[in-house]
Design an enzyme around this catalytic site. Structure first.
Site, PDB file in Angstrom:
ATOM      1  N   PRO A   1       0.814  -1.220   0.000  1.00  6.97           N
ATOM      2  CA  PRO A   1       0.000   0.000   0.000  1.00  6.97           C
ATOM      3  C   PRO A   1       0.848   1.272   0.000  1.00  6.97           C
ATOM      4  O   PRO A   1       0.377   2.349  -0.313  1.00  6.97           O
ATOM      5  CB  PRO A   1      -0.809  -0.114   1.296  1.00  6.97           C
ATOM      6  CG  PRO A   1      -0.751  -1.547   1.677  1.00  6.97           C
ATOM      7  CD  PRO A   1       0.566  -2.052   1.193  1.00  6.97           C
TER       8      PRO A   1
ATOM      9  N   GLU B   1       3.454  -8.354   8.976  1.00  7.21           N
ATOM     10  CA  GLU B   1       3.387  -6.897   9.107  1.00  7.21           C
ATOM     11  C   GLU B   1       4.259  -6.209   8.077  1.00  7.21           C
ATOM     12  O   GLU B   1       4.212  -4.991   7.927  1.00  7.21           O
ATOM     13  CB  GLU B   1       3.876  -6.482  10.507  1.00  7.21           C
ATOM     14  CG  GLU B   1       2.921  -6.836  11.623  1.00  7.21           C
ATOM     15  CD  GLU B   1       1.496  -6.422  11.293  1.00  7.21           C
ATOM     16  OE1 GLU B   1       0.635  -7.321  11.199  1.00  7.21           O
ATOM     17  OE2 GLU B   1       1.253  -5.216  11.109  1.00  7.21           O
TER      18      GLU B   1
ATOM     19  N   ASP C   1      -9.742  -1.337 -25.276  1.00  7.63           N
ATOM     20  CA  ASP C   1     -10.002  -1.417 -23.842  1.00  7.63           C
ATOM     21  C   ASP C   1     -10.168  -0.025 -23.244  1.00  7.63           C
ATOM     22  O   ASP C   1      -9.608   0.931 -23.747  1.00  7.63           O
ATOM     23  CB  ASP C   1      -8.791  -2.051 -23.151  1.00  7.63           C
ATOM     24  CG  ASP C   1      -9.093  -3.498 -22.805  1.00  7.63           C
ATOM     25  OD1 ASP C   1     -10.184  -3.951 -23.147  1.00  7.63           O
ATOM     26  OD2 ASP C   1      -8.226  -4.136 -22.208  1.00  7.63           O
TER      27      ASP C   1
HETATM   28  N1  LIG Z   1       1.653  -3.281   6.304  1.00  7.34           N
HETATM   29  C1  LIG Z   1       0.840  -4.140   5.490  1.00  7.34           C
HETATM   30  C2  LIG Z   1       1.672  -4.766   4.391  1.00  7.34           C
HETATM   31  C3  LIG Z   1       2.801  -5.574   4.957  1.00  7.34           C
HETATM   32  C4  LIG Z   1       3.556  -6.303   3.889  1.00  7.34           C
HETATM   33  C5  LIG Z   1       2.665  -7.140   3.046  1.00  7.34           C
HETATM   34  C6  LIG Z   1       1.575  -6.324   2.446  1.00  7.34           C
HETATM   35  C7  LIG Z   1       0.717  -7.231   1.642  1.00  7.34           C
HETATM   36  N2  LIG Z   1      -0.537  -6.653   1.426  1.00  7.34           N
HETATM   37  C8  LIG Z   1      -0.741  -5.788   0.428  1.00  7.34           C
HETATM   38  C9  LIG Z   1       0.133  -5.653  -0.633  1.00  7.34           C
HETATM   39  C10 LIG Z   1      -0.171  -4.722  -1.615  1.00  7.34           C
HETATM   40  C11 LIG Z   1      -1.334  -3.978  -1.509  1.00  7.34           C
HETATM   41  C12 LIG Z   1      -1.682  -2.980  -2.553  1.00  7.34           C
HETATM   42  N3  LIG Z   1      -2.594  -2.046  -2.246  1.00  7.34           N
HETATM   43  O1  LIG Z   1      -1.124  -3.035  -3.644  1.00  7.34           O
HETATM   44  C13 LIG Z   1      -2.160  -4.160  -0.444  1.00  7.34           C
HETATM   45  N4  LIG Z   1      -1.873  -5.061   0.506  1.00  7.34           N
HETATM   46  C14 LIG Z   1       0.765  -5.615   3.511  1.00  7.34           C
END
Ligand SMILES: NC[C@H]1CCC[C@@H](CNc2ccc(C(N)=O)cn2)C1
Length: 246
Positions: free
Chosen positions: A89, A116, A169
Protein backbone atom coordinates in the site's frame (compact mmCIF):
# COMPACT_ATOMS: atom_id res chain seq x y z
CA UNK A 1 7.78 -11.59 -21.25
CA UNK A 2 9.10 -13.39 -18.16
CA UNK A 3 7.77 -13.02 -14.61
CA UNK A 4 9.52 -14.25 -11.47
CA UNK A 5 7.29 -14.26 -8.39
CA UNK A 6 8.75 -14.39 -4.87
CA UNK A 7 6.12 -15.58 -2.41
CA UNK A 8 5.44 -17.79 0.60
CA UNK A 9 2.54 -19.33 -1.36
CA UNK A 10 3.77 -20.34 -4.84
CA UNK A 11 0.89 -22.79 -5.22
CA UNK A 12 -1.58 -19.89 -5.20
CA UNK A 13 -0.31 -18.77 -8.61
CA UNK A 14 -0.44 -22.09 -10.48
CA UNK A 15 -4.22 -22.23 -10.77
CA UNK A 16 -4.66 -18.46 -11.08
CA UNK A 17 -2.46 -18.37 -14.20
CA UNK A 18 -3.78 -21.48 -15.95
CA UNK A 19 -7.02 -20.05 -17.36
CA UNK A 20 -8.15 -17.79 -20.17
CA UNK A 21 -5.84 -15.74 -22.36
CA UNK A 22 -3.03 -15.90 -19.81
CA UNK A 23 -3.26 -19.69 -19.60
CA UNK A 24 -3.16 -19.96 -23.42
CA UNK A 25 -0.28 -17.50 -23.75
CA UNK A 26 1.60 -19.51 -21.13
CA UNK A 27 1.01 -22.78 -23.04
CA UNK A 28 2.18 -21.10 -26.24
CA UNK A 29 5.36 -19.90 -24.52
CA UNK A 30 4.47 -16.21 -24.99
CA UNK A 31 4.54 -15.73 -21.23
CA UNK A 32 7.03 -17.33 -18.84
CA UNK A 33 6.64 -17.70 -15.09
CA UNK A 34 8.94 -18.79 -12.27
CA UNK A 35 7.62 -19.06 -8.73
CA UNK A 36 10.10 -19.10 -5.84
CA UNK A 37 9.12 -19.97 -2.28
CA UNK A 38 10.82 -17.38 -0.07
CA UNK A 39 10.91 -19.98 2.72
CA UNK A 40 13.52 -21.95 0.74
CA UNK A 41 16.03 -19.24 1.75
CA UNK A 42 15.57 -19.60 5.48
CA UNK A 43 18.77 -20.78 7.13
CA UNK A 44 17.27 -22.49 10.16
CA UNK A 45 15.92 -26.01 10.32
CA UNK A 46 12.47 -24.71 11.22
CA UNK A 47 12.50 -22.74 7.95
CA UNK A 48 11.63 -19.58 9.86
CA UNK A 49 11.12 -16.48 7.67
CA UNK A 50 9.77 -14.04 10.25
CA UNK A 51 10.71 -12.66 13.63
CA UNK A 52 9.38 -10.26 16.26
CA UNK A 53 9.47 -6.53 15.45
CA UNK A 54 12.11 -4.29 17.08
CA UNK A 55 10.26 -1.64 19.05
CA UNK A 56 7.51 -4.13 19.95
CA UNK A 57 3.97 -4.07 18.56
CA UNK A 58 1.73 -6.75 17.07
CA UNK A 59 2.63 -9.27 14.39
CA UNK A 60 5.89 -10.39 12.86
CA UNK A 61 8.35 -9.00 10.31
CA UNK A 62 9.98 -10.91 7.43
CA UNK A 63 13.70 -11.30 8.03
CA UNK A 64 16.10 -9.26 5.85
CA UNK A 65 18.50 -12.14 5.07
CA UNK A 66 15.81 -14.55 3.91
CA UNK A 67 14.15 -11.99 1.63
CA UNK A 68 17.44 -10.61 0.30
CA UNK A 69 18.74 -14.08 -0.61
CA UNK A 70 15.44 -14.94 -2.32
CA UNK A 71 15.61 -11.74 -4.39
CA UNK A 72 19.25 -12.42 -5.32
CA UNK A 73 18.25 -15.89 -6.49
CA UNK A 74 15.43 -14.53 -8.66
CA UNK A 75 17.54 -11.72 -10.10
CA UNK A 76 20.26 -14.18 -11.13
CA UNK A 77 17.81 -15.77 -13.57
CA UNK A 78 16.28 -12.57 -14.91
CA UNK A 79 17.44 -10.09 -17.57
CA UNK A 80 19.70 -7.35 -16.19
CA UNK A 81 17.07 -4.61 -16.62
CA UNK A 82 14.16 -6.56 -15.17
CA UNK A 83 13.20 -4.57 -12.05
CA UNK A 84 12.39 -6.02 -8.64
CA UNK A 85 8.93 -4.73 -7.71
CA UNK A 86 7.51 -4.89 -4.18
CA UNK A 87 3.72 -4.81 -3.85
CA UNK A 88 2.50 -2.73 -0.93
CA UNK A 89 0.00 0.00 0.00
CA UNK A 90 3.01 2.30 0.37
CA UNK A 91 3.83 1.96 -3.32
CA UNK A 92 3.24 4.22 -6.32
CA UNK A 93 -0.30 3.84 -7.71
CA UNK A 94 -0.67 1.37 -10.57
CA UNK A 95 -2.54 2.93 -13.48
CA UNK A 96 -2.70 2.25 -17.22
CA UNK A 97 0.32 4.48 -17.82
CA UNK A 98 2.45 2.51 -15.37
CA UNK A 99 1.13 -0.78 -16.80
CA UNK A 100 2.12 0.28 -20.32
CA UNK A 101 5.58 1.21 -19.04
CA UNK A 102 6.04 -2.18 -17.33
CA UNK A 103 4.83 -3.99 -20.46
CA UNK A 104 7.85 -2.66 -22.37
CA UNK A 105 10.33 -4.36 -20.02
CA UNK A 106 11.98 -7.76 -20.71
CA UNK A 107 10.73 -9.14 -17.39
CA UNK A 108 9.50 -8.41 -13.89
CA UNK A 109 10.45 -9.86 -10.50
CA UNK A 110 7.49 -9.47 -8.14
CA UNK A 111 8.10 -9.63 -4.38
CA UNK A 112 5.05 -10.53 -2.29
CA UNK A 113 5.14 -9.67 1.42
CA UNK A 114 3.12 -11.14 4.26
CA UNK A 115 2.82 -10.50 8.01
CA UNK A 116 3.39 -6.90 9.11
CA UNK A 117 5.92 -6.36 6.40
CA UNK A 118 9.46 -6.97 5.20
CA UNK A 119 12.49 -5.60 7.09
CA UNK A 120 13.17 -2.18 5.56
CA UNK A 121 16.84 -3.00 4.93
CA UNK A 122 15.87 -5.78 2.49
CA UNK A 123 13.64 -3.32 0.64
CA UNK A 124 16.34 -0.62 0.59
CA UNK A 125 18.94 -3.07 -0.64
CA UNK A 126 16.99 -5.10 -3.19
CA UNK A 127 13.79 -3.38 -4.41
CA UNK A 128 13.70 -1.13 -7.48
CA UNK A 129 10.04 -0.08 -7.42
CA UNK A 130 7.24 -0.27 -4.86
CA UNK A 131 3.74 -0.49 -6.39
CA UNK A 132 0.20 -0.32 -5.01
CA UNK A 133 -2.87 -1.65 -6.83
CA UNK A 134 -5.19 0.50 -4.71
CA UNK A 135 -5.63 2.24 -1.38
CA UNK A 136 -6.50 -0.78 0.74
CA UNK A 137 -4.62 -3.49 2.62
CA UNK A 138 -4.61 -7.12 1.50
CA UNK A 139 -3.43 -10.08 3.59
CA UNK A 140 -0.47 -10.51 1.27
CA UNK A 141 1.06 -9.12 -1.89
CA UNK A 142 0.03 -12.15 -3.96
CA UNK A 143 -3.31 -10.88 -5.26
CA UNK A 144 -1.71 -7.50 -6.02
CA UNK A 145 1.02 -9.35 -7.96
CA UNK A 146 -1.68 -11.19 -9.96
CA UNK A 147 -3.28 -7.87 -10.85
CA UNK A 148 0.05 -6.56 -12.15
CA UNK A 149 0.74 -9.79 -14.06
CA UNK A 150 -2.68 -9.79 -15.74
CA UNK A 151 -2.68 -6.10 -16.67
CA UNK A 152 0.89 -6.22 -18.04
CA UNK A 153 0.68 -9.63 -19.74
CA UNK A 154 -2.43 -8.76 -21.75
CA UNK A 155 -0.56 -5.86 -23.37
CA UNK A 156 2.08 -8.24 -24.75
CA UNK A 157 1.68 -8.62 -28.49
CA UNK A 158 -0.19 -11.84 -29.42
CA UNK A 159 -1.37 -12.52 -25.87
CA UNK A 160 -4.89 -11.29 -26.55
CA UNK A 161 -6.88 -13.12 -29.23
CA UNK A 162 -7.52 -10.06 -31.37
CA UNK A 163 -4.97 -7.31 -30.67
CA UNK A 164 -7.70 -4.74 -31.42
CA UNK A 165 -9.36 -5.53 -28.10
CA UNK A 166 -6.34 -4.21 -26.20
CA UNK A 167 -6.58 -0.87 -28.03
CA UNK A 168 -10.34 -0.61 -27.53
CA UNK A 169 -10.00 -1.42 -23.84
CA UNK A 170 -10.90 1.24 -21.36
CA UNK A 171 -8.02 3.44 -20.40
CA UNK A 172 -5.88 2.68 -23.44
CA UNK A 173 -7.56 5.77 -24.94
CA UNK A 174 -7.93 7.21 -21.45
CA UNK A 175 -11.70 6.61 -21.68
CA UNK A 176 -14.08 4.09 -20.17
CA UNK A 177 -15.40 1.30 -22.40
CA UNK A 178 -18.56 1.55 -24.49
CA UNK A 179 -21.54 -0.78 -23.83
CA UNK A 180 -21.47 -4.23 -25.49
CA UNK A 181 -24.34 -6.35 -26.85
CA UNK A 182 -24.87 -9.81 -28.29
CA UNK A 183 -27.89 -12.02 -29.19
CA UNK A 184 -30.83 -11.96 -28.62
CA UNK A 185 -31.78 -8.58 -30.12
CA UNK A 186 -34.52 -8.17 -27.51
CA UNK A 187 -33.90 -9.27 -23.91
CA UNK A 188 -36.43 -8.67 -21.15
CA UNK A 189 -37.97 -5.97 -23.27
CA UNK A 190 -34.66 -4.17 -23.84
CA UNK A 191 -33.51 -3.66 -27.44
CA UNK A 192 -30.00 -3.51 -28.92
CA UNK A 193 -29.19 0.06 -30.17
CA UNK A 194 -30.20 0.01 -33.83
CA UNK A 195 -26.88 1.55 -34.97
CA UNK A 196 -25.15 -1.73 -34.03
CA UNK A 197 -27.45 -3.63 -36.41
CA UNK A 198 -26.91 -1.15 -39.25
CA UNK A 199 -23.73 -2.61 -40.69
CA UNK A 200 -22.50 0.98 -41.10
CA UNK A 201 -19.04 0.50 -39.59
CA UNK A 202 -18.06 4.17 -39.62
CA UNK A 203 -21.28 5.08 -37.82
CA UNK A 204 -20.78 2.20 -35.37
CA UNK A 205 -17.21 3.32 -34.62
CA UNK A 206 -18.45 6.85 -34.00
CA UNK A 207 -21.31 5.66 -31.78
CA UNK A 208 -18.86 3.58 -29.68
CA UNK A 209 -16.51 6.52 -29.30
CA UNK A 210 -19.43 8.77 -28.32
CA UNK A 211 -20.61 6.22 -25.73
CA UNK A 212 -17.10 5.95 -24.30
CA UNK A 213 -16.88 9.74 -24.04
CA UNK A 214 -20.36 10.04 -22.51
CA UNK A 215 -19.82 7.30 -19.96
CA UNK A 216 -16.46 8.71 -18.96
CA UNK A 217 -18.06 12.13 -18.54
CA UNK A 218 -20.84 10.64 -16.38
CA UNK A 219 -18.79 8.20 -14.28
CA UNK A 220 -15.19 9.40 -14.23
CA UNK A 221 -15.02 13.13 -15.12
CA UNK A 222 -11.58 13.16 -13.48
CA UNK A 223 -10.26 11.01 -16.35
CA UNK A 224 -11.63 13.47 -18.91
CA UNK A 225 -10.03 16.47 -17.25
CA UNK A 226 -6.69 14.65 -17.25
CA UNK A 227 -7.00 13.48 -20.86
CA UNK A 228 -8.50 16.51 -22.62
CA UNK A 229 -10.68 16.27 -25.76
CA UNK A 230 -10.19 16.83 -29.47
CA UNK A 231 -12.71 19.22 -31.02
CA UNK A 232 -14.47 16.28 -32.69
CA UNK A 233 -14.71 14.50 -29.35
CA UNK A 234 -16.09 17.66 -27.76
CA UNK A 235 -18.80 17.77 -30.43
CA UNK A 236 -19.65 14.08 -29.89
CA UNK A 237 -19.83 14.61 -26.13
CA UNK A 238 -21.98 17.71 -26.47
CA UNK A 239 -24.42 15.73 -28.62
CA UNK A 240 -24.37 12.84 -26.10
CA UNK A 241 -25.18 15.18 -23.22
CA UNK A 242 -27.97 16.81 -25.19
CA UNK A 243 -29.48 13.38 -25.96
CA UNK A 244 -28.96 11.93 -22.48
CA UNK A 245 -30.04 14.89 -20.40
CA UNK A 246 -26.77 16.35 -19.06
N1 LIG B 1 1.65 -3.28 6.30
C1 LIG B 1 0.84 -4.14 5.49
C2 LIG B 1 1.67 -4.77 4.39
C3 LIG B 1 2.80 -5.57 4.96
C4 LIG B 1 3.56 -6.30 3.89
C5 LIG B 1 2.67 -7.14 3.05
C6 LIG B 1 1.58 -6.32 2.45
C7 LIG B 1 0.72 -7.23 1.64
N2 LIG B 1 -0.54 -6.65 1.43
C8 LIG B 1 -0.74 -5.79 0.43
C9 LIG B 1 0.13 -5.65 -0.63
C10 LIG B 1 -0.17 -4.72 -1.62
C11 LIG B 1 -1.33 -3.98 -1.51
C12 LIG B 1 -1.68 -2.98 -2.55
N3 LIG B 1 -2.59 -2.05 -2.25
O1 LIG B 1 -1.12 -3.03 -3.64
C13 LIG B 1 -2.16 -4.16 -0.44
N4 LIG B 1 -1.87 -5.06 0.51
C14 LIG B 1 0.77 -5.62 3.51
Amino acid sequence: MHFHVLTLFPGLFEAALSYGVLGRAREQGRLGFDFTDIRDFSRDRHRTVDDRPFGGGPGMVMQPQVVSDAVDHARAGMPEDAPVIYLSPQGASLDHRKVAELAELPGLTLLCGRYEGIDERALEGRVDQELSVGDYVLSGGEFAALVVIDAVARLQPEVLGEPASAEEDSFVEGLLDCPHYTRPQRFEGREVPEVLLSGDHARIRQWRRQQALGRTWERRPDLLRERGLTSRERDLLTEYIRENGG
